[in-house]
Design an enzyme around this catalytic site. Structure first.
Site, PDB file in Angstrom:
ATOM      1  N   HIS A  19       1.004  -1.325   0.061  1.00 30.08           N
ATOM      2  CA  HIS A  19      -0.040  -0.062  -0.107  1.00 30.08           C
ATOM      3  C   HIS A  19       0.767   1.393   0.029  1.00 30.08           C
ATOM      4  CE1 HIS A  19       0.941   0.380   4.253  1.00 30.08           C
ATOM      5  NE2 HIS A  19       0.467  -0.495   4.555  1.00 30.08           N
ATOM      6  N   HIS A  22       3.865   1.393   2.604  1.00 31.62           N
ATOM      7  CA  HIS A  22       5.312   0.868   2.259  1.00 31.62           C
ATOM      8  C   HIS A  22       5.844   1.878   1.251  1.00 31.62           C
ATOM      9  CE1 HIS A  22       2.450  -2.473   3.190  1.00 31.62           C
ATOM     10  NE2 HIS A  22       3.541  -2.868   4.127  1.00 31.62           N
ATOM     11  N   CYS A 127       2.592 -11.546  19.671  1.00 34.53           N
ATOM     12  CA  CYS A 127       1.848 -10.782  18.650  1.00 34.53           C
ATOM     13  C   CYS A 127       1.990 -11.444  17.190  1.00 34.53           C
ATOM     14  CB  CYS A 127       1.595  -9.489  18.726  1.00 34.53           C
ATOM     15  SG  CYS A 127       0.833  -8.535  17.272  1.00 34.53           S
ATOM     16  N   CYS A 130       2.713  -8.401  14.819  1.00 29.74           N
ATOM     17  CA  CYS A 130       4.454  -7.974  14.771  1.00 29.74           C
ATOM     18  C   CYS A 130       5.240  -9.218  14.825  1.00 29.74           C
ATOM     19  CB  CYS A 130       4.476  -7.136  16.114  1.00 29.74           C
ATOM     20  SG  CYS A 130       3.703  -5.907  16.456  1.00 29.74           S
ATOM     21  N   CYS A 144      -2.258  -6.172  21.086  1.00 24.28           N
ATOM     22  CA  CYS A 144      -1.440  -5.367  20.831  1.00 24.28           C
ATOM     23  C   CYS A 144      -1.688  -3.999  20.265  1.00 24.28           C
ATOM     24  CB  CYS A 144      -0.398  -6.095  19.822  1.00 24.28           C
ATOM     25  SG  CYS A 144       0.641  -5.060  18.751  1.00 24.28           S
ATOM     26  N   HIS A 147      -1.837  -3.879  16.488  1.00 25.77           N
ATOM     27  CA  HIS A 147      -2.739  -4.797  15.651  1.00 25.77           C
ATOM     28  C   HIS A 147      -3.976  -5.135  16.697  1.00 25.77           C
ATOM     29  CE1 HIS A 147       1.105  -5.338  13.963  1.00 25.77           C
ATOM     30  NE2 HIS A 147       0.447  -5.475  12.873  1.00 25.77           N
ATOM     31  N   LYS A 292      -2.413   5.214  11.231  1.00 20.53           N
ATOM     32  CA  LYS A 292      -1.412   4.578  10.222  1.00 20.53           C
ATOM     33  C   LYS A 292      -2.234   3.879   9.342  1.00 20.53           C
ATOM     34  CE  LYS A 292       2.516   1.275  10.347  1.00 20.53           C
ATOM     35  NZ  LYS A 292       2.871  -0.136  10.671  1.00 20.53           N
ATOM     36  N   LYS A 295      -1.805  -2.646   6.552  1.00 23.22           N
ATOM     37  CA  LYS A 295      -2.414  -3.926   5.588  1.00 23.22           C
ATOM     38  C   LYS A 295      -3.340  -4.660   6.614  1.00 23.22           C
ATOM     39  CE  LYS A 295       1.325  -5.983   4.662  1.00 23.22           C
ATOM     40  NZ  LYS A 295       2.493  -6.640   4.573  1.00 23.22           N
TER      41      LYS A 295
HETATM   42  O1  ME8 Z   1       7.967  -5.196   9.557  1.00 22.55           O
HETATM   43  N1  ME8 Z   1       3.578   4.413   6.741  1.00 22.55           N
HETATM   44  O2  ME8 Z   1       7.165  -5.725   7.433  1.00 22.55           O
HETATM   45  P1  ME8 Z   1       6.007  -4.673   7.060  1.00 22.55           P
HETATM   46  C1  ME8 Z   1       5.143   4.128   6.704  1.00 22.55           C
HETATM   47  N2  ME8 Z   1       8.782  -7.724   7.665  1.00 22.55           N
HETATM   48  N3  ME8 Z   1       5.758   2.910   6.517  1.00 22.55           N
HETATM   49  C2  ME8 Z   1       4.999   1.868   6.667  1.00 22.55           C
HETATM   50  C3  ME8 Z   1       3.597   1.930   6.742  1.00 22.55           C
HETATM   51  C4  ME8 Z   1       3.069   3.287   6.888  1.00 22.55           C
HETATM   52  N4  ME8 Z   1       1.847   3.465   6.873  1.00 22.55           N
HETATM   53  N5  ME8 Z   1       3.185   0.780   6.796  1.00 22.55           N
HETATM   54  C5  ME8 Z   1       4.203  -0.067   7.088  1.00 22.55           C
HETATM   55  C6  ME8 Z   1       7.955  -5.817   8.715  1.00 22.55           C
HETATM   56  N6  ME8 Z   1       5.131   0.482   6.743  1.00 22.55           N
HETATM   57  C7  ME8 Z   1       9.144  -6.876   8.521  1.00 22.55           C
HETATM   58  C8  ME8 Z   1      10.389  -5.995   8.322  1.00 22.55           C
HETATM   59  S1  ME8 Z   1      12.992  -6.031   8.080  1.00 22.55           S
HETATM   60  C9  ME8 Z   1      14.317  -7.240   8.500  1.00 22.55           C
HETATM   61  C10 ME8 Z   1      11.464  -6.834   8.289  1.00 22.55           C
HETATM   62  C11 ME8 Z   1       6.833   0.158   6.748  1.00 22.55           C
HETATM   63  O3  ME8 Z   1       5.411  -5.404   5.739  1.00 22.55           O
HETATM   64  C12 ME8 Z   1       7.249  -0.400   7.869  1.00 22.55           C
HETATM   65  O4  ME8 Z   1       7.406   0.750   8.859  1.00 22.55           O
HETATM   66  O5  ME8 Z   1       5.123  -4.890   8.072  1.00 22.55           O
HETATM   67  C13 ME8 Z   1       8.243  -1.091   7.535  1.00 22.55           C
HETATM   68  O6  ME8 Z   1       9.325  -0.373   7.592  1.00 22.55           O
HETATM   69  C14 ME8 Z   1       8.097  -1.671   6.143  1.00 22.55           C
HETATM   70  O7  ME8 Z   1       6.962  -0.865   5.727  1.00 22.55           O
HETATM   71  C15 ME8 Z   1       7.339  -2.950   5.847  1.00 22.55           C
HETATM   72  O8  ME8 Z   1       6.393  -3.548   6.849  1.00 22.55           O
END
Ligand code: ME8
Length: 501
Positions: A19, A22, A127, A130, A144, A147, A292, A295
């Site tokens: 989204h 990301h 959780c 997370c 959490c 979530h 925020k 997903k």
């Molecule tokens: O945390 N605004 O994966 P993820 C800004 N797999 N950034 C966002 C966001 C938003 N609304 N939503 C998500 C994970 N992100 C782990 C990471 S790294 C070794 C493993 C950002 O799919 C979030 O902060 O939940 C993170 O940096 C990235 O998208 C992936 O999130």
């Protein structure tokens, strides 16, 4: 000699589609990568997918396919989304790849050899959102806070623990004595986490989907030990030569995962005897109606929808200008349309169109010769300096703002010089030359500086200035000379949004 610059983003969970939240992270990292490439660094930009863990297994089961089919399908969709946004990564790692497992096994071997693994019972909350162990204090109303729609799990299992607490002093030193945690405003939060450090479980008993714990086919490696290692395994670790890339210069991640990147990860590396990364940048969140974008909590906008209305360049510019790179910012279609209309179509689009068309009308399309001595030339020079200083401290939104200040000064310059009046009297030819040459230079500076933000349209704008060469180094833009170039009108670079598709 070129500097090596290894930049990474978080690897995303393969449990749904990307989204615009990301996208903020990937566009920001891409803009930094493009900026550093243009400064002459030898950049390596890594992205990827986090494909293991319970959360992924659950989403695959809900879709009725095997986990690997599920993550392979999603990895394709995520890569397609990044392509739509013009993200220039050099490598894309999936944690289901064999090259990654090799790195994880070597990390475990080294950590164990160093005496930092022991068996104990984990009894506590978990959780799945997370993929993290939680204490009672972390929960709000039994959930959490990140979530709230997920049920928290209670676990009691015999696991492998990592002696994180042994690294308290070294972590403290890393955070206080270097720029490891940026922006600086996040440092105290990390120091508090370090103060409260406890050993962590790094295996999950009975979990089927994940890298197998050495010699324990029923146990999975905890997904964060698995996922964090992607940055290292992508360098070829432990094979010879991995240090050509490692240590990473910058891990770009969201502020929600700094505990993993600023506490767990450096401690694991210290234990394994591997150099720690030079820095972590924690960006904020993109929010919608104040919350925020997430997903798991629903209400998101996908990447194809985001670029459909205004195009990838306008969207890239918008998110980096609207959401400060060091804190949160809100997304709304209205704000996007507003900035597209006022800043891109009206300010920049107009400046480009009228400059190019006046050069055509009054000088046959050829940039006249004139020394760079106008007030606009002076402002353009100052803009280059301001931009470099802001980009170097990763204040992306401020750097973009500096360039738009130049755009607005250039438009005022057009108004005050009124070239259409100068053109009426041949006695003003010198002054008209000076005006047009200065405007062309300003446009060159703008397109060069904004190129990392909007590679597509700024590439076109640069080309329309009649230069067959690539954009010169940023510093050299301050003394750009376009004399004798034949400019082209080309297509309207920034159509007003209501006229766009
Ligand atoms: O945390 N605004 O994966 P993820 C800004 N797999 N950034 C966002 C966001 C938003 N609304 N939503 C998500 C994970 N992100 C782990 C990471 S790294 C070794 C493993 C950002 O799919 C979030 O902060 O939940 C993170 O940096 C990235 O998208 C992936 O999130």
């Amino acid at each position: 000699m070129n500097n090596r610059f290894f930049i990474t983003t978080a690897i995303d969970y393969a449990n749904g589609l990307p989204h615009i939240g990301h996208a903020l992270e990937k566009i920001g990292a891409d803009t930094i990568a493009r900026y550093r490439r243009h400064r002459g660094d030898s950049v390596h930009f890594l992205m990827g997918m986090d494909e293991h863990g319970l959360k992924i297994a659950q989403s695959a089961a809900a879709a009725g396919v095997s986990p690997i089919e599920w993550t392979t399908r999603l990895a394709g969709e995520w890569r397609a989304a990044w392509q739509l946004l013009d993200i220039s990564y050099d490598d894309f790692i999936r944690t289901t790849e064999p090259r990654h497992a090799v790195g994880v096994y070597e990390m475990i071997r080294r950590i164990r050899e160093n005496g930092d693994l022991y068996q104990a019972t984990y009894a506590g909350f978990y959780c799945v959102g997370c993929e993290a162990y939680k204490s009672e204090d972390d929960l709000v109303d039994g959930h959490c806070p990140e979530h709230p729609s997920r049920e928290i799990q209670w676990l009691e299992e015999e696991n492998w623990f990592f002696r994180l607490s042994a690294y308290r002093d070294r972590l403290r030193a890393l955070v206080t004595e270097s720029d490891f945690v940026r922006p600086e405003s996040r440092r105290n939060e990390v120091l508090r986490m370090i103060d409260e450090i406890k050993d962590i479980s790094v295996s999950r008993a009975g979990l089927k989907w994940g890298i197998r714990w050495p010699d324990e086919p029923e146990t999975a490696v905890y997904v964060w030990l698995d996922a964090l290692t992607n940055y290292l395994s992508a360098t070829g670790f432990p094979a010879e030569g991995y240090e050509r890339l490692w240590p990473a210069d910058l891990h770009v991640v969201g502020k929600d995962i700094i505990r993993f990147h600023c506490v767990y990860w450096p401690a694991m590396l210290m234990s394994a005897g591997v150099e720690t990364p030079r820095g972590v940048w924690a960006h904020g969140w993109m929010t919608m109606s104040g919350g925020k974008i997430s997903k798991s909590e629903g209400g998101t906008i996908g990447i194809p929808a985001a670029v459909e209305r205004h195009g990838a360049d306008a969207f890239r510019y918008f998110v980096l200008r609207e959401v400060p790179w060091d804190s949160d910012g809100n997304f709304s279609w209205d704000r996007l349309a507003e900035r597209d209309t006022s800043e891109l179509a009206n300010d920049l689009g107009n400046l480009a169109n009228r400059t190019l068309s006046m050069i055509h009308r009054y000088r046959g399309g050829v940039v006249p010769e004139a020394p760079a001595t106008t007030e606009l030339d002076q402002i353009a020079k100052e803009t280059v300096e301001k931009y470099l200083e802001r980009m170097d401290r990763l204040a992306l939104h401020e750097a973009a703002a500096a360039v738009f200040e130049l755009v607005s000064r250039a438009n005022s310059f057009v108004e005050s010089r009124a070239p259409w009046k100068l053109a009426r009297d041949p006695a003003n030819a010198g002054s008209l030359d000076e005006t047009l040459a200065s405007l062309a230079r300003a446009l060159g500076v703008v397109s060069g500086l904004l190129h990392p933000f909007m590679p597509g349209r700024m590439g076109e704008l640069w080309t329309s200035l009649g230069t067959s060469e690539t954009i010169p180094p940023f510093e050299d833009l301050a003394s750009l000379d376009l004399t004798g170039r034949t400019v082209s009108m080309g297509a309207v670079l920034f159509p007003r949004p209501e006229l766009a598709k």
